[in-house]
Each structure stands twice: as C-alpha cells, then as structure tokens.
Design a protein around this motif. Structure first.
Motif, short mmCIF file in Angstrom:
data_model
loop_
_atom_site.label_atom_id
_atom_site.label_comp_id
_atom_site.label_asym_id
_atom_site.label_seq_id
_atom_site.Cartn_x
_atom_site.Cartn_y
_atom_site.Cartn_z
N MET A 1 0.79 -1.17 0.06
CA MET A 1 -0.35 -0.28 0.12
C MET A 1 1.02 1.57 -0.38
SD MET A 1 -3.16 1.37 2.40
CE MET A 1 -3.60 0.14 2.60
N THR A 2 0.12 2.40 -0.32
CA THR A 2 1.22 3.18 -0.96
C THR A 2 0.30 4.37 -0.33
OG1 THR A 2 2.69 2.40 -3.09
CG2 THR A 2 2.44 5.29 -2.17
N SER A 3 1.06 5.76 0.70
CA SER A 3 0.08 6.30 0.70
C SER A 3 0.97 7.88 0.52
CB SER A 3 -0.22 6.36 2.66
OG SER A 3 0.97 6.60 3.49
N THR A 4 0.30 9.18 0.34
CA THR A 4 0.81 10.68 0.16
C THR A 4 -0.31 10.65 1.59
OG1 THR A 4 -0.39 11.36 -1.19
CG2 THR A 4 0.89 10.68 -2.11
N THR A 5 0.44 12.06 2.24
CA THR A 5 0.36 13.28 3.28
C THR A 5 0.96 14.29 3.15
OG1 THR A 5 1.98 12.47 4.67
CG2 THR A 5 0.40 11.05 4.86
N PRO A 6 0.13 15.42 3.78
CA PRO A 6 0.66 16.31 3.69
C PRO A 6 2.17 16.46 4.26
CG PRO A 6 -1.60 16.22 5.05
CD PRO A 6 -0.93 15.51 3.81
N GLN A 7 2.48 18.06 3.84
CA GLN A 7 3.91 17.81 4.03
C GLN A 7 3.51 18.71 5.04
OE1 GLN A 7 7.22 17.19 2.64
NE2 GLN A 7 6.47 16.41 1.23
N ASP A 20 -2.79 -2.51 -5.26
CA ASP A 20 -4.29 -3.05 -5.70
C ASP A 20 -5.30 -2.03 -6.69
OD1 ASP A 20 -2.42 -4.82 -4.72
OD2 ASP A 20 -3.27 -5.54 -3.00
N GLY A 21 -4.95 -1.31 -7.63
CA GLY A 21 -6.00 -0.44 -8.51
C GLY A 21 -6.79 -0.20 -7.74
N VAL A 22 -7.09 0.07 -6.87
CA VAL A 22 -7.73 0.68 -5.86
C VAL A 22 -7.03 2.16 -4.67
CG1 VAL A 22 -9.44 0.82 -4.01
CG2 VAL A 22 -9.11 -1.46 -5.18
N SER A 23 -7.86 2.86 -4.81
CA SER A 23 -7.36 4.42 -4.10
C SER A 23 -8.94 4.99 -3.44
CB SER A 23 -7.41 5.40 -5.02
OG SER A 23 -6.72 5.15 -5.87
N LEU A 24 -7.91 5.21 -1.91
CA LEU A 24 -9.11 5.94 -0.96
C LEU A 24 -8.34 7.04 -0.64
CD1 LEU A 24 -10.84 5.78 1.27
CD2 LEU A 24 -9.55 4.66 2.28
N VAL A 25 -9.10 8.11 -0.67
CA VAL A 25 -9.19 9.83 -0.94
C VAL A 25 -9.64 10.34 0.23
CG1 VAL A 25 -8.72 11.67 -1.57
CG2 VAL A 25 -7.97 10.04 -2.87
N LEU A 26 -9.38 11.03 1.45
CA LEU A 26 -9.33 11.40 2.45
C LEU A 26 -9.83 12.64 3.21
CD1 LEU A 26 -8.86 8.19 5.28
CD2 LEU A 26 -11.04 8.91 3.64
N ASP A 27 -10.14 13.43 3.03
CA ASP A 27 -10.21 14.80 3.31
C ASP A 27 -10.19 14.60 5.70
OD1 ASP A 27 -10.04 17.49 3.71
OD2 ASP A 27 -12.19 18.10 2.75
N GLY A 28 -9.47 15.69 5.67
CA GLY A 28 -9.64 15.53 7.03
C GLY A 28 -8.97 17.12 7.26
N LEU A 37 -13.27 11.30 0.18
CA LEU A 37 -13.40 12.04 -1.67
C LEU A 37 -13.87 11.02 -2.31
CD1 LEU A 37 -10.75 15.06 -0.82
CD2 LEU A 37 -13.20 15.27 -0.86
N HIS A 38 -13.25 9.85 -2.58
CA HIS A 38 -13.16 8.86 -3.53
C HIS A 38 -12.63 7.26 -3.14
CE1 HIS A 38 -12.16 6.89 -7.49
NE2 HIS A 38 -11.61 6.26 -7.20
N TRP A 39 -13.36 6.43 -3.44
CA TRP A 39 -13.23 5.48 -2.98
C TRP A 39 -13.58 4.71 -3.90
CZ3 TRP A 39 -15.69 2.35 1.51
CH2 TRP A 39 -14.79 1.00 2.02
N GLY A 40 -12.70 3.81 -5.01
CA GLY A 40 -12.74 3.38 -6.18
C GLY A 40 -11.64 2.32 -7.38
N ALA A 41 -11.62 3.39 -8.38
CA ALA A 41 -10.28 2.75 -9.04
C ALA A 41 -8.71 4.15 -8.57
CB ALA A 41 -10.37 2.87 -10.65
#
Length: 58
Positions: A1-7, A20-28, A37-41
């Motif tokens: 799993m790869t994640s990106t977080t704010p600086q 594995d072809g799926v993204s989860l984008v959260l606005d905290g 914000l997104h859970w899917g492709a």
C-alpha cells in the motif's frame, strides 16, 4: 500500500492511499470526521490540488 500525506506546516491536503488498483482519498481538513472524497479505481499521478478537486477526476 502506498500513501501520500501533507507536508508539515502546510495546509491540510487530502490523504491518498492506493494499492492493487484501488484508491481511497480522505479530506481531514474539517473539525469533524474525515470526509471520503474517492473510493474506487486507482488514481495515479494526481497532485494534492487534483485530489482536493474531485470534479477533476470523477
């Protein structure tokens, strides 16, 4: 799993996890629970600005 977080010291950017072809984008950024914000492709090569503007990739 790869994640990106704010600086550190920057405005809250969306949190993006993808694997594995799926993204989860959260606005905290708000005072309440994180907003999905997104859970899917998988979203590849998206900048923080693009992740924060779901209309750009929906």
């Amino acid at each position: 799993m790869t994640s990106t977080t704010p600086q550190e010291g920057t405005a809250a950017a969306p949190l993006h996890w993808h694997a594995d072809g799926v993204s989860l984008v959260l606005d905290g950024a708000g005072p309440l629970l994180p907003r999905v914000l997104h859970w899917g492709a998988e979203l590849r090569d998206c900048s923080d600005a693009e992740l924060a503007a779901p209309t750009a990739w929906s």
